[in-house]
Design a protein around this motif. Sequence first.
Motif, PDB file in Angstrom:
ATOM      1  N   THR A  41       0.831  -1.202   0.000  1.00 53.23           N
ATOM      2  CA  THR A  41       0.000   0.000   0.000  1.00 53.23           C
ATOM      3  C   THR A  41       0.865   1.252   0.000  1.00 53.23           C
ATOM      4  N   TYR A  44       2.387   1.771  -3.405  1.00 50.30           N
ATOM      5  CA  TYR A  44       1.403   2.221  -4.397  1.00 50.30           C
ATOM      6  C   TYR A  44       1.111   3.708  -4.223  1.00 50.30           C
ATOM      7  N   ARG A 111      -7.602   1.188  -5.193  1.00 51.60           N
ATOM      8  CA  ARG A 111      -6.453   0.668  -5.936  1.00 51.60           C
ATOM      9  C   ARG A 111      -6.897  -0.382  -6.952  1.00 51.60           C
ATOM     10  N   LYS A 114      -8.522   1.351  -9.912  1.00 56.22           N
ATOM     11  CA  LYS A 114      -7.545   2.028 -10.762  1.00 56.22           C
ATOM     12  C   LYS A 114      -6.754   1.026 -11.603  1.00 56.22           C
ATOM     13  N   GLU A 115      -6.398  -0.098 -11.004  1.00 59.48           N
ATOM     14  CA  GLU A 115      -5.670  -1.126 -11.749  1.00 59.48           C
ATOM     15  C   GLU A 115      -6.546  -1.707 -12.854  1.00 59.48           C
TER      16      GLU A 115
END
Length: 212
Positions: A41, A44, A111, A114-115
């Motif tokens: 985390t 990222y 996350r 977004k990925e």
Amino acid sequence: MAMPVFFLSAIPQIYTRKTTYANPLINSPRYSTLLTLANRTKHYIKELDLKVNGAIKVPQLRVLGEKSENLGVLSLAEAQEKAKEAGLDLVLITESANPPVARIISFDKFRYQKEKELKKQQQRVPESKRVQISPREGAHDLSFKLKRLEEFLQAGHKVEVQVTLRGREKGMQDFARTKLKEFLAKVETPHRIIQEVKAGGRGLITQIDPIG
């Protein structure tokens, strides 16, 4: 339920604090999993230059809920309190907007989204749409074009908005710029400006992109 990032960031300190006795949790599989997740985390957040929770310093924010619903403009303290009450994170997603835009969401979920978006972008380039307006256009026509613009954004398209100027209208750029800003101010779908208003084509143009 995913753990908020503010909890994950505290895991190394919680479990590695020096004590006068051996801490059996340090060697446990659960600690290893949580530490890996916490480190991932942090990496990222740093890689994408994201501001999350306490790292956000702006005084006011336009806040979106977990489902991208508009919660209005809130003070930073109010936004952080809402995120805390929901057991979620506050993620700053558009710092350049006025006011900046943040979203209340689990950072793990953010996350993942977004990925997923990145993979889709790599598979295909989103189609760009265009909406043209005139500085002297009537309210009915502007309402129709505003509806089309909202539909394009909701479908995930980047949209170029152009104010077309003809003849003597070319000498009314300040008036046209004001009309364009008034038109964009009515857009309710969360979006960001990716190209500021500038002269182009047969008038003035700007580009906007959907958020979330």
